[in-house]
Design a protein around this motif. Structure first.
Motif, PDB file in Angstrom:
ATOM      1  N   ILE A 143      20.980   2.881  19.704  1.00  0.00           N
ATOM      2  CA  ILE A 143      19.691   2.838  19.250  1.00  0.00           C
ATOM      3  C   ILE A 143      19.501   3.735  17.835  1.00  0.00           C
ATOM      4  N   ILE A 144      18.992   3.109  16.972  1.00  0.00           N
ATOM      5  CA  ILE A 144      18.772   3.889  15.613  1.00  0.00           C
ATOM      6  C   ILE A 144      17.396   3.933  15.166  1.00  0.00           C
ATOM      7  N   PHE A 145      16.916   5.001  15.063  1.00  0.00           N
ATOM      8  CA  PHE A 145      15.477   5.319  14.680  1.00  0.00           C
ATOM      9  C   PHE A 145      15.450   5.927  13.067  1.00  0.00           C
ATOM     10  N   GLU A 146      15.167   4.976  12.218  1.00  0.00           N
ATOM     11  CA  GLU A 146      15.201   5.240  10.882  1.00  0.00           C
ATOM     12  C   GLU A 146      13.764   5.663  10.211  1.00  0.00           C
ATOM     13  N   CYS A 147      13.338   7.011  10.086  1.00  0.00           N
ATOM     14  CA  CYS A 147      12.170   7.522   9.866  1.00  0.00           C
ATOM     15  C   CYS A 147      11.781   8.537   8.693  1.00  0.00           C
ATOM     16  N   LEU A 148      12.733   8.011   7.667  1.00  0.00           N
ATOM     17  CA  LEU A 148      12.753   9.014   6.558  1.00  0.00           C
ATOM     18  C   LEU A 148      12.239   8.041   5.165  1.00  0.00           C
ATOM     19  N   ALA A 149      11.522   8.416   4.502  1.00  0.00           N
ATOM     20  CA  ALA A 149      11.162   7.712   3.191  1.00  0.00           C
ATOM     21  C   ALA A 149      11.407   8.607   2.086  1.00  0.00           C
ATOM     22  N   GLU A 150      11.472   8.079   1.002  1.00  0.00           N
ATOM     23  CA  GLU A 150      11.849   9.021  -0.408  1.00  0.00           C
ATOM     24  C   GLU A 150      11.212  10.473  -0.290  1.00  0.00           C
ATOM     25  N   ARG A 151       9.644  10.154  -0.254  1.00  0.00           N
ATOM     26  CA  ARG A 151       9.122  11.309  -0.243  1.00  0.00           C
ATOM     27  C   ARG A 151       8.780  12.352   0.900  1.00  0.00           C
ATOM     28  N   TYR A 209     -24.500   8.914  -6.274  1.00  0.00           N
ATOM     29  CA  TYR A 209     -25.643   8.607  -5.445  1.00  0.00           C
ATOM     30  C   TYR A 209     -27.031   8.801  -6.190  1.00  0.00           C
ATOM     31  N   THR A 210     -27.168  10.037  -6.484  1.00  0.00           N
ATOM     32  CA  THR A 210     -28.701  10.202  -7.042  1.00  0.00           C
ATOM     33  C   THR A 210     -28.723   9.970  -8.424  1.00  0.00           C
ATOM     34  N   ASN A 211     -27.734  10.098  -9.298  1.00  0.00           N
ATOM     35  CA  ASN A 211     -27.705   9.742 -10.709  1.00  0.00           C
ATOM     36  C   ASN A 211     -27.438   8.454 -11.246  1.00  0.00           C
ATOM     37  N   GLY A 212     -26.722   7.625 -10.278  1.00  0.00           N
ATOM     38  CA  GLY A 212     -26.078   6.257 -10.615  1.00  0.00           C
ATOM     39  C   GLY A 212     -27.023   5.149 -10.577  1.00  0.00           C
ATOM     40  N   PRO A 213     -26.397   4.048 -10.738  1.00  0.00           N
ATOM     41  CA  PRO A 213     -26.998   2.588 -10.565  1.00  0.00           C
ATOM     42  C   PRO A 213     -27.781   2.417  -9.082  1.00  0.00           C
ATOM     43  N   ALA A 214     -28.581   1.445  -9.073  1.00  0.00           N
ATOM     44  CA  ALA A 214     -29.182   1.088  -7.766  1.00  0.00           C
ATOM     45  C   ALA A 214     -28.248   0.830  -6.748  1.00  0.00           C
ATOM     46  N   GLY A 215     -28.514   1.213  -5.530  1.00  0.00           N
ATOM     47  CA  GLY A 215     -27.884   0.830  -4.194  1.00  0.00           C
ATOM     48  C   GLY A 215     -26.294   0.893  -4.271  1.00  0.00           C
ATOM     49  N   GLY A 216     -25.778   2.233  -4.790  1.00  0.00           N
ATOM     50  CA  GLY A 216     -24.487   2.606  -4.678  1.00  0.00           C
ATOM     51  C   GLY A 216     -24.483   3.187  -3.151  1.00  0.00           C
ATOM     52  N   GLY A 217     -23.254   2.901  -2.426  1.00  0.00           N
ATOM     53  CA  GLY A 217     -23.279   3.543  -0.890  1.00  0.00           C
ATOM     54  C   GLY A 217     -21.530   3.829  -0.719  1.00  0.00           C
ATOM     55  N   GLY A 218     -21.585   4.424   0.386  1.00  0.00           N
ATOM     56  CA  GLY A 218     -20.138   4.715   0.887  1.00  0.00           C
ATOM     57  C   GLY A 218     -19.220   5.366   0.174  1.00  0.00           C
ATOM     58  N   VAL A 219     -19.519   6.628  -0.519  1.00  0.00           N
ATOM     59  CA  VAL A 219     -18.844   7.394  -1.587  1.00  0.00           C
ATOM     60  C   VAL A 219     -17.845   8.082  -0.614  1.00  0.00           C
ATOM     61  N   ARG A 220     -16.532   7.971  -0.837  1.00  0.00           N
ATOM     62  CA  ARG A 220     -15.510   8.726  -0.340  1.00  0.00           C
ATOM     63  C   ARG A 220     -14.670   9.367  -1.352  1.00  0.00           C
ATOM     64  N   VAL A 221     -14.397  10.579  -1.080  1.00  0.00           N
ATOM     65  CA  VAL A 221     -13.481  11.483  -2.143  1.00  0.00           C
ATOM     66  C   VAL A 221     -12.450  12.093  -1.561  1.00  0.00           C
ATOM     67  N   HIS A 222     -11.384  12.013  -2.145  1.00  0.00           N
ATOM     68  CA  HIS A 222      -9.937  12.496  -1.283  1.00  0.00           C
ATOM     69  C   HIS A 222      -9.168  12.872  -2.345  1.00  0.00           C
ATOM     70  N   VAL A 223      -8.600  14.301  -2.135  1.00  0.00           N
ATOM     71  CA  VAL A 223      -7.925  15.080  -3.032  1.00  0.00           C
ATOM     72  C   VAL A 223      -6.416  15.076  -2.440  1.00  0.00           C
ATOM     73  N   GLU A 224      -5.500  15.105  -2.984  1.00  0.00           N
ATOM     74  CA  GLU A 224      -4.182  15.339  -2.313  1.00  0.00           C
ATOM     75  C   GLU A 224      -3.165  15.989  -3.424  1.00  0.00           C
ATOM     76  N   GLU A 225      -2.414  16.819  -2.821  1.00  0.00           N
ATOM     77  CA  GLU A 225      -1.302  17.506  -3.711  1.00  0.00           C
ATOM     78  C   GLU A 225      -0.301  16.609  -3.999  1.00  0.00           C
ATOM     79  N   VAL A 226       0.430  16.221  -5.073  1.00  0.00           N
ATOM     80  CA  VAL A 226       1.383  15.510  -5.198  1.00  0.00           C
ATOM     81  C   VAL A 226       2.791  16.106  -5.345  1.00  0.00           C
ATOM     82  N   ILE A 227       3.612  15.479  -4.265  1.00  0.00           N
ATOM     83  CA  ILE A 227       4.872  15.742  -4.304  1.00  0.00           C
ATOM     84  C   ILE A 227       5.685  14.745  -4.955  1.00  0.00           C
ATOM     85  N   SER A 228       6.375  14.599  -6.223  1.00  0.00           N
ATOM     86  CA  SER A 228       6.938  13.230  -6.595  1.00  0.00           C
ATOM     87  C   SER A 228       8.614  13.491  -6.665  1.00  0.00           C
ATOM     88  N   ILE A 229       9.095  12.373  -6.796  1.00  0.00           N
ATOM     89  CA  ILE A 229      10.605  12.256  -6.405  1.00  0.00           C
ATOM     90  C   ILE A 229      11.287  11.865  -7.685  1.00  0.00           C
TER      91      ILE A 229
END
Lengths: 103, 445
Positions: B32-40, B406-426
């Motif tokens: 049985i083989i387990f292939e578990c490695l992507a480029e990054r 939320y407080t500074n923008g247009p009416a009725g904006g909801g569900g803000v999500r912010v995500h920052v990640e470090e980039v490792i490129s190939i």
């Protein structure tokens, strides 16, 4: 009619290159799709997304074509700013292409 | 006629375990083989190894091996995997420790090394990056890893020495399948046709359920029964070079000519020249026929001599990516989302934030295919702002501009999500085969 009625497709990614296969459900449809779905047509279909050239490879025995699209993934999977970094949804968009029933 | 049965136990690093265990239990497998490695993945693993030298292998190694080891022993099914990632020797040690604790005996574990060429990276700085055509030097000193795609040779050597479990780092995916077939059938390394056929079999196995109905189903067009419980694939490879793909009868999913064709072309460029470290495989004359339901035979594959270079993945630090989103609903939502986008862009300019690249999408309208498919008849829309910046604080500041809607923008904006990640490129380069020394290290109990 949409390509989707005659063929199916899967997208793969390597670096900034996307390959999109196009496989007919019935081999008798292969030749007319081969004439209709040229590399130029695919390049034009994806003009907002694919910045590089499109090369088509043909596999008549499988009733399949493979479109290799350069500069298609916003700089590559690791650094693309796109929501779909792998371009996995591109196959669905290829199948939306309209083709005529004639020929 | 001799035939060897190999199971595909994983399609990616975090794949499900149950279908793999079912295959080992009931699939009458030789391997049985387990292939578990992507480029990054390997670059990320190298970073982890720098922090902790005993780690840097697949984080699910222990989770998988706890269940796989007993079956490996009781069923006589050998295990081949690239879960070693940046540290195959450490992974082999960890597996030995686990086997000892479980009271298992007569187990030989092999680690295949040699893919890691990071120590010699300076000699490759004049190499051309395959993705961009520019010299590798421009990424120096942000380079954090360099791993060559090595082939089946080290794994085959480990099998010859009697290993039951073989753990590699950046071995090429199909090589996990080519190696046991070379070992079993005693082919020469110049038997290109067989190597091409084995590569095709490996290519079909290496993505798990992608050949058994996963990533395929579309209701009304391509229906797949019991997809939630899709089985993983089994390839039975015959001495004459023909091979089949099937699954356990009781497993869900589907193996048809269509699923096999889709997977055969997955991530392939020129089908006549599929480059691997073992062979240049030729899929262009392939034929795919159904023997019986969920049992497909593949013929017509051939191969040519490989190149004398190894493709090498060089990981480098590439700044930070921020993603920030906010939703608008009801009539006029698109107008408010466009106003919100305009505000964020103007604020970024006004506060002098620097970025390399900035992209905005309206999810539900233009996030997948750009503006070309846009329609005004949408019930909701989500603005997404993504940017790559040199510094984390700039990335976070851009995210804060979206949150401020939320407080500074247009009416009725909801569900803000912010995500920052470090980039490792190939960046990929070619290095001479002669510069890579593949070695095999054993752990026994």
């Amino acid at each position: 009619m949409k390509l989707k009625e005659l063929a199916h497709s899967r997208t793969g990614d390597k670096g900034n290159i996307s390959n999109v296969s196009l496989i007919v459900y019935h081999l008798e449809d292969y030749e007319r799709l081969r004439q209709a779905v040229t590399a130029e047509r695919v390049k034009n279909h994806f003009k907002d997304i694919v910045k590089g050239e499109v090369i088509r490879y043909e596999l008549p025995k499988m009733g399949a074509m493979n479109f290799v699209m350069q500069e298609a993934l916003g700089g590559g999977v690791t650094r693309s700013l796109s929501l779909d970094r792998h371009g996995k949804s591109l196959s669905s968009y290829l199948l939306e292409m309209e083709i005529s029933l004639e020929s | 006629m001799k035939a060897i049965r190999i199971g595909g136990g994983a399609g990616y690093a975090g794949d499900r375990i149950e279908p793999a265990l079912d295959l080992m239990e009931k699939g009458n497998l030789d391997y049985i083989i387990f292939e578990c490695l992507a480029e990054r993945t390997i670059a990320l693993a190298q970073k982890e190894k720098q922090k902790n030298p005993s780690k840097g292998y697949n984080p699910l190694l222990e989770y998988r091996m706890e269940k796989v080891l007993p079956l490996c022993v009781s069923k006589g099914c050998k295990v081949i995997t690239n879960m070693g990632a940046a540290n195959p020797v450490g992974a082999a040690r960890a597996v030995k420790e686990m086997a000892l604790k479980m009271g298992l005996q007569n187990l030989k574990i092999a680690a295949v090394t040699g893919d890691d060429v990071f120590l010699n990276i300076e000699q490759y700085l004049d190499s051309t990056i395959m993705e961009t055509g520019k010299p590798l030097r421009e990424r120096y000193p942000d380079i954090i890893s360099a791993n060559a795609y090595i082939g089946a040779e080290g794994i085959a050597r480990a099998l010859k020495e009697g290993a039951h479990i073989i753990i590699t780092g950046r071995a090429s995916d199909p090589s996990l399948t080519v190696a046991p077939l070379i070992h079993e059938f005693g082919w020469e390394w110049t038997d290109y046709e067989r190597l091409g056929q084995a590569t095709a079999a490996g290519h079909l196995l290496e993505c798990g359920a992608q050949v058994t109905g996963g990533y395929f189903a579309e209701p009304g067009y391509k229906d797949v029964p019991e997809l939630w419980n899709a089985g993983f694939p089994i390839s039975e490879f015959s001495e004459n070079g023909d091979f089949t793909v099937s699954k356990l009868d009781e497993a869900g999913g589907l193996i048809s000519k269509a699923t096999v064709k889709e997977q055969l072309l997955y991530e392939i460029h020129d089908p006549e020249n599929y480059l691997t470290p073992d062979v240049v495989a030729d899929f262009s004359q392939a034929t795919v026929e159904e023997i019986s339901a969920n049992n497909i035979i593949i013929k017509g594959i051939s191969g040519k001599q490989k190149s004398s270079y190894y493709k090498t993945s060089v990981g480098y630090q590439d700044g930070y990516i921020v993603e920030a989103e906010i939703s608008y609903g009801g009539s006029g939502c698109m107008n408010r989302a466009r106003l919100a986008e305009e505000i964020v862009r103007k604020r970024i300019a006004y506060t002098d934030l620097s970025y390399e690249e900035l992209q905005t999408d309206f999810i539900g309208t233009s996030s997948l295919y750009g503006e070309q498919t846009s329609t005004n008849l949408i019930p909701e829309v989500r603005l997404r702002v993504a940017a790559r910046c040199e510094e984390r604080k700039e990335a976070m500041a851009i995210g804060q501009e979206v949150e401020a809607l939320y407080t500074n923008g247009p009416a009725g904006g909801g569900g803000v999500r912010v995500h920052v990640e470090e980039v490792i490129s190939i960046a990929s380069i070619l290095i001479p085969e002669a510069n890579v020394r593949v070695d095999v290290v054993f752990e026994e109990l």
